[in-house]
Design a protein around this motif. Structure first.
Motif, PDB file in Angstrom:
ATOM      1  N   GLU A  30       0.805  -1.226   0.000  1.00 22.27           N
ATOM      2  CA  GLU A  30       0.000   0.000   0.000  1.00 22.27           C
ATOM      3  C   GLU A  30       0.832   1.267   0.000  1.00 22.27           C
ATOM      4  N   ALA A  31       1.970   1.247   0.683  1.00 24.71           N
ATOM      5  CA  ALA A  31       2.738   2.483   0.809  1.00 24.71           C
ATOM      6  C   ALA A  31       3.700   2.686  -0.364  1.00 24.71           C
ATOM      7  N   LEU A  32       3.665   1.799  -1.338  1.00 24.53           N
ATOM      8  CA  LEU A  32       4.532   1.973  -2.507  1.00 24.53           C
ATOM      9  C   LEU A  32       3.691   2.420  -3.698  1.00 24.53           C
ATOM     10  N   SER A  33       4.357   2.998  -4.705  1.00 27.10           N
ATOM     11  CA  SER A  33       3.634   3.494  -5.865  1.00 27.10           C
ATOM     12  C   SER A  33       3.275   2.343  -6.810  1.00 27.10           C
ATOM     13  N   VAL A  34       2.393   2.636  -7.761  1.00 29.33           N
ATOM     14  CA  VAL A  34       1.973   1.636  -8.734  1.00 29.33           C
ATOM     15  C   VAL A  34       3.187   1.061  -9.462  1.00 29.33           C
ATOM     16  N   ALA A  35       4.079   1.959  -9.922  1.00 20.48           N
ATOM     17  CA  ALA A  35       5.243   1.500 -10.684  1.00 20.48           C
ATOM     18  C   ALA A  35       6.139   0.612  -9.821  1.00 20.48           C
ATOM     19  N   GLU A  36       6.329   0.987  -8.567  1.00 19.85           N
ATOM     20  CA  GLU A  36       7.178   0.179  -7.687  1.00 19.85           C
ATOM     21  C   GLU A  36       6.556  -1.199  -7.456  1.00 19.85           C
ATOM     22  N   ASN A  37       5.239  -1.222  -7.307  1.00 25.89           N
ATOM     23  CA  ASN A  37       4.562  -2.501  -7.130  1.00 25.89           C
ATOM     24  C   ASN A  37       4.723  -3.395  -8.347  1.00 25.89           C
ATOM     25  N   VAL A  38       4.619  -2.783  -9.517  1.00 25.63           N
ATOM     26  CA  VAL A  38       4.786  -3.567 -10.740  1.00 25.63           C
ATOM     27  C   VAL A  38       6.214  -4.087 -10.832  1.00 25.63           C
ATOM     28  N   ALA A  39       7.181  -3.219 -10.509  1.00 28.61           N
ATOM     29  CA  ALA A  39       8.591  -3.615 -10.607  1.00 28.61           C
ATOM     30  C   ALA A  39       8.881  -4.808  -9.706  1.00 28.61           C
ATOM     31  N   LEU A  40       8.244  -4.846  -8.534  1.00 31.27           N
ATOM     32  CA  LEU A  40       8.509  -5.932  -7.586  1.00 31.27           C
ATOM     33  C   LEU A  40       8.054  -7.280  -8.122  1.00 31.27           C
ATOM     34  N   GLY A  41       7.085  -7.261  -9.032  1.00 33.26           N
ATOM     35  CA  GLY A  41       6.593  -8.532  -9.557  1.00 33.26           C
ATOM     36  C   GLY A  41       7.289  -8.954 -10.834  1.00 33.26           C
ATOM     37  N   MET A  42       8.342  -8.225 -11.229  1.00 36.75           N
ATOM     38  CA  MET A  42       9.013  -8.553 -12.485  1.00 36.75           C
ATOM     39  C   MET A  42      10.423  -9.058 -12.208  1.00 36.75           C
ATOM     40  N   GLU A  43      10.927  -9.861 -13.124  1.00 34.07           N
ATOM     41  CA  GLU A  43      12.276 -10.392 -12.932  1.00 34.07           C
ATOM     42  C   GLU A  43      13.346  -9.345 -13.164  1.00 34.07           C
ATOM     43  N   ASN A  44      13.318  -8.730 -14.354  1.00 31.10           N
ATOM     44  CA  ASN A  44      14.324  -7.715 -14.679  1.00 31.10           C
ATOM     45  C   ASN A  44      13.622  -6.446 -15.122  1.00 31.10           C
ATOM     46  N   PRO A  45      13.119  -5.678 -14.160  1.00 29.24           N
ATOM     47  CA  PRO A  45      12.351  -4.496 -14.562  1.00 29.24           C
ATOM     48  C   PRO A  45      13.271  -3.455 -15.188  1.00 29.24           C
ATOM     49  N   PRO A  46      12.773  -2.745 -16.194  1.00 24.54           N
ATOM     50  CA  PRO A  46      13.545  -1.643 -16.773  1.00 24.54           C
ATOM     51  C   PRO A  46      13.620  -0.495 -15.767  1.00 24.54           C
ATOM     52  N   PRO A  47      14.450   0.529 -16.039  1.00 28.86           N
ATOM     53  CA  PRO A  47      14.493   1.686 -15.135  1.00 28.86           C
ATOM     54  C   PRO A  47      13.093   2.262 -14.939  1.00 28.86           C
ATOM     55  N   MET A  48      12.902   2.887 -13.767  1.00 26.25           N
ATOM     56  CA  MET A  48      11.563   3.343 -13.377  1.00 26.25           C
ATOM     57  C   MET A  48      10.860   4.200 -14.432  1.00 26.25           C
ATOM     58  N   ARG A  49      11.606   5.117 -15.065  1.00 27.97           N
ATOM     59  CA  ARG A  49      10.936   6.029 -15.988  1.00 27.97           C
ATOM     60  C   ARG A  49      10.386   5.261 -17.190  1.00 27.97           C
ATOM     61  N   GLU A  50      11.213   4.333 -17.698  1.00 27.39           N
ATOM     62  CA  GLU A  50      10.776   3.529 -18.839  1.00 27.39           C
ATOM     63  C   GLU A  50       9.598   2.638 -18.444  1.00 27.39           C
ATOM     64  N   LEU A  51       9.693   2.079 -17.226  1.00 22.30           N
ATOM     65  CA  LEU A  51       8.629   1.201 -16.743  1.00 22.30           C
ATOM     66  C   LEU A  51       7.312   1.959 -16.640  1.00 22.30           C
ATOM     67  N   SER A  52       7.374   3.187 -16.122  1.00 13.68           N
ATOM     68  CA  SER A  52       6.160   3.992 -15.995  1.00 13.68           C
ATOM     69  C   SER A  52       5.511   4.182 -17.363  1.00 13.68           C
ATOM     70  N   GLY A  53       6.330   4.449 -18.377  1.00 10.47           N
ATOM     71  CA  GLY A  53       5.803   4.621 -19.721  1.00 10.47           C
ATOM     72  C   GLY A  53       5.127   3.354 -20.216  1.00 10.47           C
ATOM     73  N   ARG A  54       5.773   2.206 -19.960  1.00  9.24           N
ATOM     74  CA  ARG A  54       5.183   0.945 -20.431  1.00  9.24           C
ATOM     75  C   ARG A  54       3.889   0.628 -19.690  1.00  9.24           C
ATOM     76  N   ILE A  55       3.859   0.941 -18.368  1.00  4.88           N
ATOM     77  CA  ILE A  55       2.623   0.710 -17.612  1.00  4.88           C
ATOM     78  C   ILE A  55       1.493   1.511 -18.242  1.00  4.88           C
ATOM     79  N   LYS A  56       1.790   2.781 -18.553  1.00 10.09           N
ATOM     80  CA  LYS A  56       0.772   3.643 -19.159  1.00 10.09           C
ATOM     81  C   LYS A  56       0.266   3.052 -20.465  1.00 10.09           C
ATOM     82  N   SER A  57       1.205   2.674 -21.347  1.00 10.50           N
ATOM     83  CA  SER A  57       0.768   2.247 -22.680  1.00 10.50           C
ATOM     84  C   SER A  57       0.049   0.898 -22.621  1.00 10.50           C
ATOM     85  N   VAL A  58       0.595  -0.075 -21.864  1.00 17.86           N
ATOM     86  CA  VAL A  58      -0.061  -1.382 -21.793  1.00 17.86           C
ATOM     87  C   VAL A  58      -1.419  -1.261 -21.114  1.00 17.86           C
TER      88      VAL A  58
END
Lengths: 516, 310
Positions: free
Chosen positions: A102-130
């Motif tokens: 709960e205390a983490l952001s959406v992007a951080e939560n997504v990153a935690l469930g991935m094996e090799n997450p891209p850098p945060m800024r790129e990940l945020s963009g991919r979250i938006k588009s997907v």
């Protein structure tokens, strides 16, 4: 009970489970379970609570190791030792109880469930588009604690989708969604299936399974009892396969309404719960013999409403009137004395003290109305009789009344805490989620008991996320939405669309139909 | 530049030195608490670091090896805590308190033969002409290297927690161990490592007291610094830079109290020694009157034991 042939058009097999067995001390969760899923297939895993569905998918996701049996994934032997290995093979899972922080952001939560997450800024963009491509818009920078239940589920789904899974496991995904949100979810799932992703869908909501799934495997007490094509079966047939018995819906007599027993006017109260929802100007009244059903997606003020009615949250004296007396500023014991009993949703820790025995737990709430204390001393004999009575009347399966509440299974404890409140001859009953996690037969008996109390003249407020349950037992229907309660309406004549709108429709889902 | 017999440049320079042990111990505890573990044994680990560091430095006549020895000794003690709470699921509060009492006793036993000995000197970092700058020179550029290490450590912990995957996983474990476990993270392993790191930093802080601040060995040499470190973690609402601020504030009060005494001020010393704790209580009250736990920024799983059921 015979299986029909699984696939008509031959699609390549994705996952095969063969003779898998898993036992825990005292219970066999899965016994010789076999089934298979083809690519792009939506496969339902159907069964009562405790039938072994969750254990089975946890084995597929690598959280639990089977005692015996094999699994094959895309033709290869498959034995994930941990979720990391399962994710690497292309298996993703959306959990029943959200695995979010709960205390983490959406992007951080997504990153935690991935094996090799891209850098945060790129990940945020991919979250938006997907998320937009699948009609599930999400803001990657927001704190998960501030999101609605539907949005939280989107976070989990997006987390899975970013890894391009071959198999997506969904454990009871719709229990926290409004009907409109369910539609959107199904649109997304069909789109995924058409792209070749197989979906293993766990639920006990039969109409949903009939609408969505290609095949179904039905589990009862850890064993596969049937496989079927849900579209060809009626919900009733599948329910009977699931339960292994014929079901009788609760019966009720039409009753004349009595005087108003519980009146709530202008109830506004701040939530004491972190990330909770404050109540805003809640108004309703319940007459003797009447059942008010309150629906709503989790986290829209249900817990707060129960607290304000039970007396754990104090308000203006006039905001809550019990039998005409202003009781808003009094605590739970005074309200019990006035005739109001309450059963909260959280069984362990709120409704019952986990490490205390059933007798002690019976005392905690029954002490006022059952006069279990005499001159400052506890009348243990009477308390023991009270506990034994609850166990007998509500068919609580326990070795005795001197076991700790923690030792009971969820369903049995639920029968005990609901039974404890209903056995106190109350004039007002408030229950949050009366049959949560209880099997169908026990749920039917709890609902029957609630209706019986109403027939005896009690005013009943049932807060539930199970719409079918509310439609079955309630006379009046209202919904909680961001802490506000809609005007109660008679259940008769309500359509599912109207109910969905009362529950707040689809939150922020305007873009949702793009992906169709 | 004197104010009532107190030179501000020397006051600031000495408060920077005075707060090094607190900064290090508090940073370690912050990492431990961010992982969801409450280790109340900071005082015990610091004093173990103080004696182990002192003994190593005396034996090797090398202050740098002394600091390493201090960190290792305290990490060993924290391993006891880690095993008890993470493997045997002992209550964290009780175990932490026991660790402090155990550390105080054990250090006193080890230290018996070290009373009255002088440790090797830890020199200042030669920054040459920088130290000659009036006013700023003595404040910023005339310190031993541990002062700079403590500040760099602050920045490093902040950056790791905020920007790296390791930091994210650590915060996730402290936020909800069940969710982290469901995603396949090794909750117990991560927490044990965090506890060891916290122990090592507390040990460094303790060694700084016995090797630089005092510098000699006496029983109970840490004199409550570990408790102040615990208070500062809460005061800083689990943010590394605020630890620096808090430690300088509290270190400043310690130094000020000595200076005021020397200057013959009429404030009883006891008021000043109470003040760090009073301020912590005040800060806690102010923070918790805000928006509940979210405003507090406390790790949600703090102090809860994790047991992987099924």
């Amino acid at each position: 009970m015979t299986g029909t042939p699984t696939t008509t058009a031959p699609r390549p097999e994705l996952l095969a489970v063969q003779g898998v067995t898993k036992a825990y001390p005292g219970v066999v969760a899965n016994s010789d379970v076999s089934f298979s899923i083809a690519e792009g297939e939506v496969h339902a895993l159907l069964g009562e609570n405790g039938a072994g569905k969750s254990t089975l998918v946890k084995m597929i996701y690598g959280l639990v190791k089977p005692d015996s049996g094999q699994m094959r994934f895309r033709g290869q032997p498959y034995q994930p030792s941990e979720p990391k290995a399962a994710r690497a093979s292309g298996v993703a899972m959306v959990f029943q109880h959200f695995s979010l922080f709960e205390a983490l952001s959406v992007a951080e939560n997504v990153a935690l469930g991935m094996e090799n997450p891209p850098p945060m800024r790129e990940l945020s963009g991919r979250i938006k588009s997907v998320s937009e491509a699948y009609g599930l818009p999400l803001d990657p920078g927001r704190m998960v604690g501030d999101l609605s239940a539907g949005e939280r589920q989107r976070v989990e789904i997006i987390r899975c989708l970013l890894q391009n899974p071959k198999l997506l496991i969904m454990d009871e995904p719709t229990s926290v969604l409004t009907p409109q949100e369910v539609d959107i979810l199904f649109t997304t799932l069909r789109k995924l299936a058409s792209e070749g992703t197989a979906i293993l869908y766990i639920s006990h909501k039969l109409e949903e399974i009939r609408a969505l799934c290609d095949e179904a495997t039905i589990l009862r007490r850890g064993k596969v009892v049937a496989t079927c094509t849900p579209r060809d079966r009626s919900a009733r047939e599948m329910a009977e396969l699931m339960v292994g018995a014929t079901l009788t819906p609760p019966a009720r007599a039409a009753l004349p309404k009595g005087d108003t027993a519980l009146e709530v006017t202008g109830l506004s109260v701040n939530s004491p719960i972190p990330f909770g929802m404050s109540l805003k100007d809640v108004n309703f009244r319940v007459a003797r013999g009447e059942v008010l059903g309150i629906a709503g997606v989790a986290g829209n003020g249900q817990d707060e409403l129960l607290l304000a009615l039970s007396g754990e949250l104090r308000t203006e004296p006039g905001a809550v009137k019990i039998n005409g007396k202003p009781m808003g500023a009094t605590g739970p014991n005074a309200r019990r004395a006035a005739g109001l009993v309450a059963a909260p949703e959280e069984r362990l820790g709120h409704a019952a003290a986990p490490d205390m025995t059933l007798v002690e737990n019976a005392l905690l709430s029954g002490v006022v109305r059952k006069s279990l204390v005499k001159n400052g001393f506890i009348d243990w004999a009477a308390t023991g009789r009270f506990a034994a009575e609850i166990v007998k009347d509500f068919d609580v399966r326990t070795p005795g009344t001197h076991v700790a509440a923690r030792a009971l299974s969820g369903g049995n404890l639920q029968k005990f805490v609901v039974g404890r409140e209903l056995s106190q001859t109350p004039s007002v009953i408030v229950i949050n989620q009366p049959t949560w996690g209880v099997d169908a037969a026990a749920a039917a008996s709890i609902r029957q008991a609630i209706l019986d109390r109403a027939a005896e003249g009690a005013a009943v407020v049932v807060i539930s996320q199970d719409l079918d349950e509310l439609l079955e037992i309630a006379d009046m229907f209202a919904a909680l939405n961001t802490g506000r309660l809609t005007k109660p309406r008679p259940v008769e004549g309500l359509t599912i669309d109207e109910i969905g709108l009362m529950m707040g429709g689809a939150h922020g889902m305007e873009v949702a139909h793009v992906g169709h | 530049m004197d104010m009532g017999g107190i030179n501000p440049a020397i006051l600031i320079a000495s408060l920077m030195v005075a707060s090094v042990p607190i900064i290090l111990a508090a940073l370690g505890e912050l990492v431990v608490e961010k992982a969801g573990v409450l280790n109340l044994g900071v005082e015990g680990m610091m004093i173990m670091g103080a004696i182990c560091g002192f003994a190593t430095a005396v034996a090797t006549q090398n202050p740098y090896l002394g600091f390493l020895g201090g960190a290792a000794g305290a990490a060993c003690l924290s391993l006891v805590f880690a095993v008890l709470t993470q493997v045997f699921l002992a209550n964290q509060v009780a175990t932490g308190l026991a660790l402090t009492l155990f550390g105080l006793g054990l250090s006193s036993l080890i230290g018996q033969s070290y009373v009255g000995i002088k440790p090797p000197l830890t020199g200042t970092v030669p920054l040459g002409p920088l130290a000659e700058i009036p006013f700023l020179g003595p404040i910023l550029f005339d310190h031993d290297w541990m002062v700079y290490v403590s500040i760099i450590a602050c920045g490093a912990v902040w950056a790791v927690l905020k920007y790296t995957r390791m930091g994210l996983v650590l915060r996730a474990v402290g936020e909800s161990h069940d969710a982290a476990h469901a995603l396949g993270y090794k909750v117990v392993r991560i927490r044990v490592l965090a506890i060891l790191f916290g122990g090592a930093l507390a040990g460094l802080g303790g060694a700084y007291i016995s090797l630089v601040r005092v510098p000699q060995w006496t029983d109970g040499i840490t004199a409550g610094a570990g408790w102040i470190a615990l208070a500062i973690v809460v005061f800083a609402s689990w943010k590394p830079w605020r630890i620096l601020l808090g430690a300088y504030l509290f270190g400043g009060i310690t130094v000020l109290q000595l200076n005021l005494q020397a200057a013959g001020a009429r404030i009883p010393v006891e008021y000043l020694s109470m003040s760090p704790y009073l301020i912590t209580i005040l800060v806690l009250v102010i923070m918790s009157s805000g928006k509940g736990k979210a405003a507090l920024n406390a790790p949600a799983a703090l102090g809860q034991n994790f047991h992987a059921s099924r």
